[in-house]
Write a protein that holds these residues in place. Structure first.
Motif: not given
Length: 82
Positions: A20-23, A28-33, A41-51
């Motif tokens: 599940x974490x891999x998915x 998140x990687x695709x979203x940040x692409x 800051x927006x990309x950082x928020x995406x990664x922070x939410x996923x982590x």
């Protein structure tokens, strides 16, 4: 029989959470692409939410009842006469 049915429950939890974490991380990687031209800051928020979601996933997987699945939340649509 499945490998997860015969294994230790902690190992089954670890494998399920890892998948599940891999998915989550791939999503998140695709979203940040797609957000490469938006602010950092927006990309950082995406990664922070996923982590944070990845950290909370094992806890919620362990605490929530096993009967809660996506199939039970999203009811299939029945068309036609009932």
């Amino acid at each position: 029989m499945s490998f997860l049915d015969n294994s230790h429950p902690a190992l089954a939890l670890l494998i399920a959470c890892s998948v599940k974490e891999t998915v989550l991380l791939i999503a998140a990687w695709i979203i940040t692409l797609f957000l490469h031209r938006r602010s950092a800051a927006l990309r950082h928020h995406v990664w922070a939410a996923v982590i944070l979601s990845a950290l909370a996933l094992p806890v919620f997987t362990f605490l929530l009842p096993h009967g809660i699945r996506l199939r039970s939340v999203v009811q299939p649509l029945h068309f036609g006469a009932q």
